[in-house]
Structures are given as structure tokens and as C-alpha cells.
Design a protein around this motif. Structure first.
Motif, PDB file in Angstrom:
ATOM      1  N   GLU A 125       0.840  -1.196   0.000  1.00  0.00           N
ATOM      2  CA  GLU A 125       0.000   0.000   0.000  1.00  0.00           C
ATOM      3  C   GLU A 125       0.876   1.246   0.000  1.00  0.00           C
ATOM      4  O   GLU A 125       1.991   1.236   0.505  1.00  0.00           O
ATOM      5  N   SER A 141      -6.771  -4.012  -5.929  1.00  0.00           N
ATOM      6  CA  SER A 141      -7.027  -4.908  -4.801  1.00  0.00           C
ATOM      7  C   SER A 141      -5.721  -5.283  -4.106  1.00  0.00           C
ATOM      8  O   SER A 141      -4.681  -5.456  -4.754  1.00  0.00           O
ATOM      9  N   LYS A 142      -5.803  -5.431  -2.774  1.00  0.00           N
ATOM     10  CA  LYS A 142      -4.613  -5.817  -2.005  1.00  0.00           C
ATOM     11  C   LYS A 142      -4.106  -7.198  -2.404  1.00  0.00           C
ATOM     12  O   LYS A 142      -2.965  -7.558  -2.121  1.00  0.00           O
ATOM     13  N   GLU A 143      -4.950  -7.970  -3.059  1.00  0.00           N
ATOM     14  CA  GLU A 143      -4.539  -9.305  -3.518  1.00  0.00           C
ATOM     15  C   GLU A 143      -3.437  -9.213  -4.585  1.00  0.00           C
ATOM     16  O   GLU A 143      -2.743 -10.194  -4.863  1.00  0.00           O
ATOM     17  N   LEU A 144      -3.277  -8.042  -5.183  1.00  0.00           N
ATOM     18  CA  LEU A 144      -2.253  -7.863  -6.217  1.00  0.00           C
ATOM     19  C   LEU A 144      -0.838  -7.733  -5.639  1.00  0.00           C
ATOM     20  O   LEU A 144       0.147  -7.871  -6.361  1.00  0.00           O
ATOM     21  N   SER A 176       2.636  -9.430  -6.835  1.00  0.00           N
ATOM     22  CA  SER A 176       2.554  -9.908  -8.217  1.00  0.00           C
ATOM     23  C   SER A 176       2.958  -8.806  -9.201  1.00  0.00           C
ATOM     24  O   SER A 176       3.114  -7.643  -8.829  1.00  0.00           O
TER      25      SER A 176
END
Length: 520
Positions: A461, A484-487, A490
Motif C-alpha cells: 500500500e 485490490s490488495k490481492e495484487l 505480483s
């Protein structure tokens, strides 16, 4: 008003010290009620020598079995000052502490051991450390059993070690850059003897492999060599880090392969002067270019290196970097000044013309190359015309960013005895002009990316806004975008929508990798 020069001589007055004992294991003295065990102490004259003895490569267990539980139930904090090499040393220190059973904490009051891993390259870094010691004195008074240690480059300086022994008797351990692997034994000594333990090697240490490391995040640093033989007149590093010693290529390659297996996305190869890698080998002919060519074949997405010296940047390395792949298009190439006379006094051993010729070769060979640099303003004797040469070189190269510094004399370096005849007012004004020029070219470079799609490694972030993600391009440009924080962790494709001076903004685009017009 000129800044008062520090008088280190007062820290060499040991008339009030009492020698308690002296043998082959060092000497024990008492100063102001504190007993100090000096196993070895820094010697500036010795640290200047470049010895011909072979450097041994040792593969040993850094933490003896009997010390692996000594920190069970206890907590540690390591504060790091300075460069990536210090950060990497801290990873090793943390790895050894955790192998001893210690657990990391951020709460000083919970800590049982606090280590300051220090930098000696500029005076303000030194001042920060002594300021921190002042704050920690109160904590040490409240918690006398807590161990407090000073290590790193500052510990390699005679004046610093003597100042700590004289004025900061509450410190428990002082050790340097060559004997980090001795930390478990020094902790044991400090814990059981209750004395201040001083062990700083002026002779370069051997290369110790298999040291544990505590790495965090997506990016890893890999030391490929130690020390520096360049002896630039302003620089303390050759004295604090010793002579150039290269790790064996098979050990470096094995470590990078292991990091790839662990899932690290990016590796930075570290050295005070990575371009000198392999020059100390007498049994094989294997250079930094050969190492980069071999690491290029390892399945890790991004490979960087720092720091380069222009003098050792040869054509073979330029050719290898042109092969691309996981070798990124960003090179940090310190120039320090754009004027030949100043470069000569600095001991840089290249000219403006040689530097610009190298830049031309790199730009021709590496598509989309981004160059960053280091520059010192206000070096002793620098005239306005000489400074203007630096500004014109910045414009000619078009650096994307630069670490810029006002010259700061370091005790023990040749430049420290030169007449520092540029006023602080002039130095500050030149620094501002230089920074404005750098900012202009940084902004221009970012503007050129508007509308382009770049590959970004998502690191986390944004520090200022939890709803915004931040990551870096292959050329190390900071990119902010919504996602999204899921990124996190990656690679994503980001289309650049806005250009700021120090970062760029964009939006994630769902474009197949093969079709994306990936740049930078």
C-alpha cells in the motif's frame, strides 16, 4: 558561519584508564568505573594497507549449537543507518539473532538486545547515531540487563570507538564490518562478563559463507563482493570495508538460484564496486560481466546491481546488459562531478569525456535505459565554472534522478586536510540549483511515459493512502494506482495516466503479457 571541526583528539585521552590485565586474548581496562574487554580495536594505519595474504572462504556454522537457545524468550531490535550494504548486513545480524532464539520486536521496552548498525560515509549519519545513543541511555538505566551494541562502519573508526569508551560507557558491545559472524560469541561474552566488549578487526576478514539471513518482502540483496580499492579522496569506505574480496561465483549463483526457488521476484547484486568483481581471483578468469551473463539464465524476474564505478565498466559488461531478459534497464552510475579537475582531485580516475563515452555506449546497447547517479557539490576548491560543468553534464546525460550531497569531510581521508574554501551558503545554493535541474529531467522522463503500459511489481500500500497500491517498474520508477490488495506480490500491467516529479500514477489494465506494449 563555518561549522566547527570536530576535535577527535580528546577521545584519545586515556590517562584515567586503568589496565586490569593483558594477554593473548586482548586487554581489560577500567574507565570511569566500567570494565572494558578490548579483544581488538580499529587501527587506521592498518586499515589503509592492502595485504597480499590469501582471503579464505569459510563454510562454517555461524551459531554454535550451545548458543542456539541463549536468546529463547528474549527480543531484539536492529536499527540500520546507511546504504544497502548495511541493510544486507542487518539481514545477516537478524538471521544470527533468530538462530540464537531471539524474536524481533519494535517495542524498545520489550527489547533484550538493541544493535545500531551504523554508517560512516557522512557526518550527519554519525551525529544521528550518537543522538540515538543519548536516547537509549535512559532505557539502559531503567533496564540494565538489556544489551546495547554499536556495529557497522562507524565502529571501524578509531575516534568513534574511543569516544564510545570514554563518553558512552553504558554500551555493551562494539564490533565492526569484518567480524559480523562473531556476533554470537560477543553476545555470550557481554552477557556473562558484564563488561563492555570491543572487537573490531582492521585486517579484512575472510569470506564467511552459510551465514543465516532474515529476508523480508519480494526483493533480496545478494552480496557478491566486499571492500573497495579505489580510495577516492573524500571516501572512508576503503578504510571501513577493507580491500576488495570477491565471493566465489558458484556460491553467488547458488544463492540466487535458492532465492528464485523461494519465490523472490527481484535480486540486487551488491558491492562497493561491483564492476571490480573477480579481479582478485588468481585461479580463474571470471568477471562481473560473466557473473551477470550466468545469472541472466536463472529464472528470477528481475536482476539489478549497485554500485558501479565508471572506471571498471567494461565493454563486455555493456554487451551482456544489452541482452536484456531479467537484467533490468536501470543503471546507477555515480559521476560525483562533471569537471575534470575536480574529478582528478577526487581521485576518480576517469574524465568527463570517458564517462560520457560510456553513457553513449550504454544508451546505444540497452533500449529504454534509465540512468541515475551520485553527485557531490562544494568539494574543496570547486569554482562556479566547475560546478556549471556538473550542471551541463546532468543536462547532457539526462539523469532520471540523483543522490545529491553537500561535501562533508570525513576524518582520516585525504580530502579532510584540503582547504574547504567553499562557504556553506554557496554549497547550499549550488545543491538547490542541481536539485532543480535533476527534478526537471525526472519530470520530463515521467511525462514521456504518459499513455504507455509498464510492468509493475506491486510492493504494498502507498505510505500515505491505504486505498492506493505502490510498486516499481523495471527501471525502479515508483508507480501509484488503485487496485485490490490481492495484487501485492505480483506483476501487473499499468497504463500511466499522470506524471509527478518523484512518482507516476496509473491504472491497472488487463492486457495479455504478449500483447502489451511494455516499456520501462
Amino acid at each position: 558561519m563555518a561549522k566547527e571541526t570536530k576535535d577527535y583528539s580528546k577521545y584519545f585521552d586515556f590517562s584515567d584508564a586503568k589496565v586490569l590485565s593483558e594477554d593473548e586474548f586482548g586487554k581489560k581496562i577500567r574507565i570511569k568505573g566500567r570494565e572494558i574487554h578490548i579483544i581488538s580495536e580499529p587501527n587506521h594505519r592498518q586499515s589503509k594497507k592492502r595485504r597480499k595474504e590469501d582471503v579464505q572462504v569459510l563454510y562454517e556454522n555461524a551459531v554454535p549449537e550451545e548458543l542456539q537457545g541463549i536468546g529463547a524468550g528474549k527480543h531484539y531490535i536492529v536499527y540500520t543507518f546507511g546504504c544497502q550494504m548495511n541493510e544486507h548486513d542487518s539481514e545477516t545480524i537478524k538471521g544470527m539473532l533468530e538462530m540464537m532464539g531471539y524474536t524481533a520486536t519494535e517495542d524498545r521496552k520489550e527489547a533484550d538486545i538493541i544493535l545500531l548498525n551504523t554508517c560512516a560515509i557522512r557526518e550527519n549519519a554519525e551525529d544521528k547515531v550518537f543522538g540515538e545513543l543519548g536516547h537509549l541511555k535512559h532505557l539502559k538505566t531503567e533496564k540494565p540487563d538489556m544489551l546495547l551494541g554499536v556495529c557497522g562502519c562507524m565502529s571501524q573508526e578509531e575516534g568513534v570507538v574511543n569516544r564510545i569508551m570514554q563518553k558512552h560507557g553504558f554500551v555493551d558491545m562494539i564490533f565492526g564490518t569484518h567480524n559480523i559472524h562473531r556476533l554470537p560469541m560477543l553476545i555470550k561474552e557481554a552477557l556473562f562478563s558484564k563488561e563492555m566488549v570491543v572487537e573490531v578487526w582492521s585486517k579484512e576478514g575472510d569470506i564467511i559463507e552459510n551465514l543465516p539471513k532474515k529476508r523480508e518482502g519480494l526483493r533480496a540483496w545478494v552480496n557478491i563482493m566486499y571492500g573497495c580499492d579505489k580510495f577516492c579522496t573524500y571516501c572512508i569506505v576503503p578504510f571501513t570495508r577493507g580491500k576488495e574480496r570477491s565471493r566465489r561465483p558458484e556460491d553467488v549463483i547458488a544463492e540466487v538460484r535458492d532465492l528464485a526457488r523461494q519465490g523472490f521476484k527481484e535480486v540486487t547484486l551488491l558491492g562497493q564496486n561491483v564492476n571490480a568483481y573477480g579481479k582478485d581471483f588468481d585461479d580463474i578468469r571470471y568477471t562481473f560481466a560473466d557473473l551477470m551473463d550466468d545469472i541472466r539464465k536463472i529464472d528470477i524476474p528481475r536482476v539489478r546491481f549497485t554500485t558501479s564505478h565508471p572506471r571498471d565498466f567494461d565493454d563486455h559488461l555493456v554487451e551482456v546488459l544489452g541482452k536484456g531478459g531479467n537484467l533490468v534497464e536501470h543503471i546507477h552510475l555515480p559521476v560525483q562531478s562533471g569537471n575534470n579537475e575536480i574529478l582528478k582531485i577526487m581521485g576518480r580516475k576517469y574524465t568527463r569525456e570517458i564517462y560520457l563515452e560510456l553513457v553513449g555506449k550504454l544508451k546505444e546497447t540497452v533500449p529504454g535505459l534509465v540512468l541515475t547517479t551520485d553527485i557531490i557539490v562544494g568539494f574543496p576548491g570547486e569554482t562556479e565554472e566547475q560546478f556549471e560543468d556538473t550542471l551541463s553534464l546532468v543536462r547532457e546525460v539526462g539523469f532520471d534522478s540523483a543522490y545529491t550531497f553537500i561535501y562533508s569531510p570525513r576524518e582520516g581521508t585525504p580530502a579532510a586536510v584540503m582547504e574547504d574554501n567553499v562557504s556553506m551558503e554557496v554549497k547550499s545554493e549550488r545543491l538547490q540549483r542541481l536539485n532543480r535541474t535533476i527534478e526537471e529531467y525526472s519530470r520530463k522522463s515521467h511525462e514521456n511515459l504518459r499513455g504507455q503500459i509498464v510492468e509493475v511489481l506491486v510492493e504494498g500500500e502507498s505510505k500515505n493512502n491505504a486505498s492506493i497500491l505502490a510498486g516499481r517498474t523495471r527501471t525502479s520508477k515508483l508507480v501509484h494506482f488503485e487496485g485490490s490488495k490481492e495484487l501485492i506480490g505480483s506483476f501487473v500491467n499499468v497504463k500511466i495516466t499522470d506524471a509527478m516529479t518523484w512518482y507516476i500514477k496509473g491504472e491497472v489494465v488487463d492486457v495479455p503479457q504478449a500483447e502489451a506494449a511494455i516499456t520501462q
